[in-house]
Write an enzyme that holds these catalytic residues in place. Structure first.
Site, PDB file in Angstrom:
ATOM      1  N   GLU A 194      24.003  -1.231  46.381  1.00  0.00           N
ATOM      2  CA  GLU A 194      22.735  -1.705  45.818  1.00  0.00           C
ATOM      3  C   GLU A 194      23.062  -2.309  44.469  1.00  0.00           C
ATOM      4  OE1 GLU A 194      19.770  -0.997  43.044  1.00  0.00           O
ATOM      5  OE2 GLU A 194      19.548   0.871  44.169  1.00  0.00           O
ATOM      6  N   CYS A 236      16.160   0.102  38.901  1.00  0.00           N
ATOM      7  CA  CYS A 236      16.533  -1.026  39.760  1.00  0.00           C
ATOM      8  C   CYS A 236      15.314  -1.719  40.347  1.00  0.00           C
ATOM      9  CB  CYS A 236      17.471  -0.559  40.868  1.00  0.00           C
ATOM     10  SG  CYS A 236      17.040   1.021  41.594  1.00  0.00           S
TER      11      CYS A 236
END
Length: 505
Positions: A263, A300
């Protein structure tokens, strides 16, 4: 409870001290010395993990569920000490660490329940058809099996939920895969105490000690050695685009390529549709400010981009966001390096042609203050750098001329973790036209909310097309994440006595 780290690696049940040391850089409190990881330690940990797989990979779901729940118990038994060392190392407030610890143990317990239910096995059976013409069909059974040892890289921004015993570790252990964790140097003491909790659970249950190892510190050669070790069969990573892409390339270049589940970043754009902006633009602006600046913007899923049609209603949204963001004070960032990267990203955006500063401030050292900029859709489309993530509380408003330009902005996006639509009933037609675009761009699409924060649940998807993640078919949060560490095996005409226990019923 006071916790003083000893600074050692945990390698297959042994606390190992290295020759070289590095010092932690806490936001507050004392610095501590930690042993530096080496490729030799990687080899020891990976070989022990492979040895452990021959027993742990064939344990029952009941045994693994008991292990996961016991890890959760051991983490909770160290609750105060984890909060103490975690807040010192990261600068995060007590409440954030307490909440993240709850999420971490919740993930472990969720996976324990999930594997007991058995749905993750995706068992299938095609019975034999011996009389079928022109050819008979054999008996076919299929089940998901663990892939082997998994490498996990701790994340800088989540010292608990995405690190030592975080989602990747929980999913891998639930699947039946031993884990080797490369700890993050931003919070080595937090990693150590959580490793102690995992080790305690291993000892109490008599599990092979190679099922878990923690390697602290070390330069990129340690990470490279880990992803290239022949006994490692998959990698879980949360971090920067540059670092993640380098490791991804190493995984692909191995003699035996392995999956890299990384990620890597996202700007998480919001699309503000006209009826919603007319009805509650200032309210949305205030909500965006709170989401953008939460935790110094170090999430994020931080919503860094807002796309709105220019006009009086759009200006009211911008003015409200500007006023709210102006009231946010300095916040401590996780590391000096992250703070420096934030300032560099601010300078890149501020120095771009066609970008106007709306809220500016002065941030230095490890402190972060929010910034707000504005540009046009035309400028955005001409400057792809504006679509790159700035990790921190920086927002960019993109004003567009009409709905057509809004859709063009959506089509121009790279892969995202999230995309958000703010809409009212009168925006339905425009929203419907955006959805085919946004669902191709993101793993999670929201309506009338803010993406900061990720619910740990069965239906959650935390991933998306590259560069949000390196594998768009998977998620790093939610029970579906276990599928990253499993592979289907078909058994043809196999005697019941030789089948895996999960297929014998």
């Amino acid at each position: 409870m006071t916790f003083t780290p000893h600074g050692k690696h945990l390698i297959a049940g042994e606390w190992v001290e290295g020759k070289e040391k590095f010092s932690s850089e806490p936001a507050t409190g004392p610095s501590h010395a930690f042993s530096v990881g080496t490729p030799e330690l990687v080899n020891r940990a990976a070989r022990a993990a492979e040895d452990a797989f021959w027993t742990y990979g064939y344990t029952s779901a009941e045994q693994r569920a008991k292990f996961l729940n016991l890890i959760a118990d051991e983490i909770e038994a160290r609750a105060d000490a984890i909060t103490q060392i975690g807040t010192q190392e990261t600068g995060l407030p007590d409440g954030r660490l307490i909440g993240e610890r709850g999420r971490t143990v919740g993930q472990l317990r969720l996976f324990a329940s999930h594997i007991l239910a058995g749905d993750y096995l995706d068992r299938r059976h095609d019975e034999a058809l011996p009389d079928r013409q022109p050819l008979p069909r054999p008996d076919l059974k299929m089940v998901q099996r663990p892939i082997g040892p998994v490498a996990v890289f701790g994340a800088s921004n989540f010292p608990l939920a995405f690190s030592t015993a975080g989602g990747d570790t929980a999913a891998a252990l639930a699947a039946g895969c031993p884990v080797v964790v490369k700890g993050h140097s931003a919070h080595p003491g937090t990693g150590e105490i959580v490793a102690e909790a995992i080790h305690a659970a291993i000892v109490r249950l008599g599990i092979h000690p190679g099922v878990f190892s923690l390697i602290q510190g070390g330069n990129r050669h340690v990470g490279s050695a880990l992803v290239q070790h022949p006994d490692i069969k998959a990698v879980g990573f949360t971090g920067s685009l540059g670092g993640g892409r380098a490791l991804f390339d190493l995984c692909a270049a191995r003699p035996e390529p392995i999956p890299f589940f990384g990620e890597l970043g996202s700007v998480n754009p919001m699309f503000l549709l006209p009826a919603a902006v007319a009805a509650r633009g200032p309210e949305i602006g205030k909500g965006w400010s709170a989401s953008l600046s939460m935790g110094a913007g170090q999430f994020c899923t931080n919503p860094g981009i807002a796309v709105v049609i220019d006009g009086p209603d759009g200006r009211a949204f911008i003015d409200a966001a500007k006023a709210a963001i102006s009231q946010v004070g300095p916040q401590t960032m996780l590391t000096d390096g992250i703070a420096a990267a934030y300032r560099k990203g601010r300078d890149r955006v501020a120095g771009s042609s066609g970008v106007q500063e709306l809220v500016t401030s002065t941030c230095d050292m490890r402190n972060a203050t929010p910034y707000l900029f504005e540009t046009t859709g035309e400028t955005w489309l001409a400057n792809h750098d504006l679509g790159e993530e700035v990790f921190g509380p920086l927002g960019l408003v993109v004003t567009v001329q009409d709905a057509d330009e809004m859709r063009e902005i959506a089509r121009s996006l790279q892969g995202q973790l999230t995309c958000t639509i703010h809409m009212d009933e009168d925006d339905t037609e425009l929203g419907r036209s955006l959805m085919p675009i946004l669902e191709r761009k993101a793993g999670r699409v929201l309506a009338n909310g803010f993406p900061t924060g990720v619910e740990v649940a069965d239906a959650m998807v935390h991933g998306g097309p590259y560069p949000a993640s390196t594998n768009f078919g998977h998620t790093s949060v939610g029970t579906l994440s276990i599928r990253r560490f499993l592979r289907p095996v078909c058994y043809q005409n196999m005697p019941a006595e030789l089948l895996p226990a999960d297929l014998r019923d």
